[in-house]
Write a protein that holds these residues in place. Structure first.
Motif, PDB file in Angstrom:
ATOM      1  N   UNK A 108       0.668  -1.113  -0.220  1.00 59.97           N
ATOM      2  CA  UNK A 108       0.257  -0.112   0.156  1.00 59.97           C
ATOM      3  C   UNK A 108       0.525   1.692   0.087  1.00 59.97           C
ATOM      4  N   UNK A 109       2.279   1.261   0.635  1.00 61.16           N
ATOM      5  CA  UNK A 109       3.034   2.099   0.581  1.00 61.16           C
ATOM      6  C   UNK A 109       3.964   2.319  -0.379  1.00 61.16           C
ATOM      7  N   UNK A 110       4.755   3.452  -1.406  1.00 57.51           N
ATOM      8  CA  UNK A 110       5.873   2.935  -1.920  1.00 57.51           C
ATOM      9  C   UNK A 110       5.309   1.687  -3.153  1.00 57.51           C
ATOM     10  N   UNK A 111       4.058   1.747  -3.643  1.00 54.97           N
ATOM     11  CA  UNK A 111       3.805   1.029  -4.700  1.00 54.97           C
ATOM     12  C   UNK A 111       3.518   1.457  -6.233  1.00 54.97           C
ATOM     13  N   UNK A 112       4.050   3.111  -6.168  1.00 57.34           N
ATOM     14  CA  UNK A 112       3.903   3.793  -7.415  1.00 57.34           C
ATOM     15  C   UNK A 112       4.655   2.873  -8.668  1.00 57.34           C
ATOM     16  N   UNK A 113       6.268   2.948  -8.494  1.00 57.69           N
ATOM     17  CA  UNK A 113       6.271   2.038  -9.596  1.00 57.69           C
ATOM     18  C   UNK A 113       5.277   0.662 -10.310  1.00 57.69           C
ATOM     19  N   UNK A 114       4.458   0.027  -9.212  1.00 56.87           N
ATOM     20  CA  UNK A 114       3.332  -1.618 -10.010  1.00 56.87           C
ATOM     21  C   UNK A 114       2.510  -0.925 -11.393  1.00 56.87           C
ATOM     22  N   UNK A 115       2.606  -1.525 -12.494  1.00 57.69           N
ATOM     23  CA  UNK A 115       1.511  -0.341 -12.633  1.00 57.69           C
ATOM     24  C   UNK A 115       0.158  -0.913 -12.380  1.00 57.69           C
ATOM     25  N   UNK A 116      -0.732  -0.190 -13.414  1.00 60.85           N
ATOM     26  CA  UNK A 116      -1.975  -0.131 -12.658  1.00 60.85           C
ATOM     27  C   UNK A 116      -2.790  -1.060 -12.872  1.00 60.85           C
ATOM     28  N   UNK A 117      -3.373  -1.305 -11.701  1.00 60.68           N
ATOM     29  CA  UNK A 117      -4.181  -2.355 -12.413  1.00 60.68           C
ATOM     30  C   UNK A 117      -3.258  -4.310 -11.832  1.00 60.68           C
ATOM     31  N   UNK A 118      -2.204  -3.741 -11.612  1.00 60.08           N
ATOM     32  CA  UNK A 118      -1.906  -5.252 -11.814  1.00 60.08           C
ATOM     33  C   UNK A 118      -2.217  -6.281 -10.431  1.00 60.08           C
TER      34      UNK A 118
END
Length: 349
Positions: A108-118
């Motif tokens: 939930x934190x620091x997940x900006x690098x994950x593709x949207x909807x991954x």
């Protein structure tokens, strides 16, 4: 030259004289077979070079990936190092392993690098702890089953303990010896980041946003019953449940003059309480003679060291098992409240 034909599930079933369902279960649902039969299937598959059912083809055929996602409120690093979260994840993994499913972790934190909807490849979602924002939850496929743990999501079952009752119980025990200067160390209680003493100007997060409010309510009920007004009991806040973040706050508390220093610290986690123990030992403050300490969670570390922690034990492993069973359909999707246990150790006998 014609390449050799790839061995199929049907070929292996024919070689062993068993059904194709038996072969599939050996790889995907091992709990459905005896250990001897499963080992026989896997050994024959290894000998013949059969790597198992094609997961991509199965997903396209059945619409299921056999993946369950756990959405974590914290970063992966924090969650895997935190004893309570780690116990919870081990409970989830135990059930998924037995049923041949894969665990996907979404921070939930620091997940900006994950593709949207991954996370939408998953067959279901377990949301563990309150999310720092609603973005990740809003991206989850709404038609998939979802279970929340330690907080509520409208329309989905939740798994809880009674934090208020458990905190009141341990505080009542601690207050039997009539301390003169009780105090509370909270965990993520304030709206604005605060790693230190809580002042009257600071606002608390709402009850729906943190289990700390429920635990604080239990502490206050016990304190008031013993004649301590809530506003007269000093409180500190910890922003992260790690030794490095706890230590400066604990040092500030313990370095007060002896006549001002608390003689009872009600801590909202075992990690906070263990930090208090370490810092007290460094200052030759005797526990429990000069300072009584209580924790919350019942992690193993608190029971292996001396003095042993007085704490509330919650079964985080079982929380994980129940959440996974709900997602897999082996338990009904209904709210669950697990019991807790008061463990009386030497830190507050």
């Amino acid at each position: 030259m014609t390449p050799p034909r790839r061995m199929t599930l049907k070929d292996l079933a024919r070689e062993l004289g068993v059904s194709t369902a038996t072969i599939s279960n050996a790889f995907n649902r091992p709990d459905q077979l005896s250990p001897a039969l499963r080992n026989r299937v896997l050994e024959k598959a290894r000998q013949l070079g059969y790597a198992g059912p094609d997961a991509k083809a199965r997903s396209l055929r059945t619409g299921r990936s056999r993946i369950v996602a756990v959405v974590l409120a914290e970063s992966l690093t924090y969650s895997l190092n935190d004893a309570v979260a780690s116990e919870f994840l081990s409970g989830v993994a135990e059930v998924l392993d037995a049923r041949g499913h894969t665990l996907l972790l979404l921070p939930g934190r620091g997940h900006a690098s994950q593709p949207s909807g991954s996370g939408n490849i998953a067959d279901g979602f377990i949301v563990y702890g309150l999310m720092p924002n609603s973005q990740l939850i809003s991206e989850l496929a709404p038609q998939r089953p979802l279970v929340s743990v330690d907080f509520d999501i409208a329309g989905s079952p939740a798994i809880h303990i009674n934090d208020t009752a458990a905190s009141q119980h341990i505080a009542e025990h601690a207050l039997r010896k009539r301390p003169q200067r009780p105090a509370i160390i909270n965990l993520r209680l304030t709206e604005q980041a605060c790693n230190g003493r809580i002042t009257p100007e600071q606002r608390f997060l709402p009850h729906s946003s943190t289990i700390s409010r429920a635990r604080l309510s239990g502490f206050h009920q016990a304190l008031q019953a013993c004649g301590f007004a809530s506003q007269q009991v000093p409180m500190w806040n910890i922003e992260e449940n790690t030794f490095e973040v706890c230590a400066p706050v604990v040092e500030e508390i313990l370095d007060q003059p002896e006549h001002q220093r608390p003689d009872l610290l009600l801590c909202m986690s075992d990690r906070i309480a263990l930090t208090v123990l370490t810092c007290a030992e460094q200052r030759n403050i005797r526990v429990p003679e000069d300072l009584q300490i209580t924790g919350f969670d019942g992690i193993a570390e608190g029971q292996y060291r001396a003095p042993r922690l007085t704490t509330v034990r919650q079964d985080s492993v079982e929380k994980g098992r129940i959440a996974a069973k709900m997602i897999l359909g082996s338990m009904p999707m209904v709210p669950q409240e697990l019991t807790t246990e008061l463990i009386i150790g030497e830190s507050c006998p």
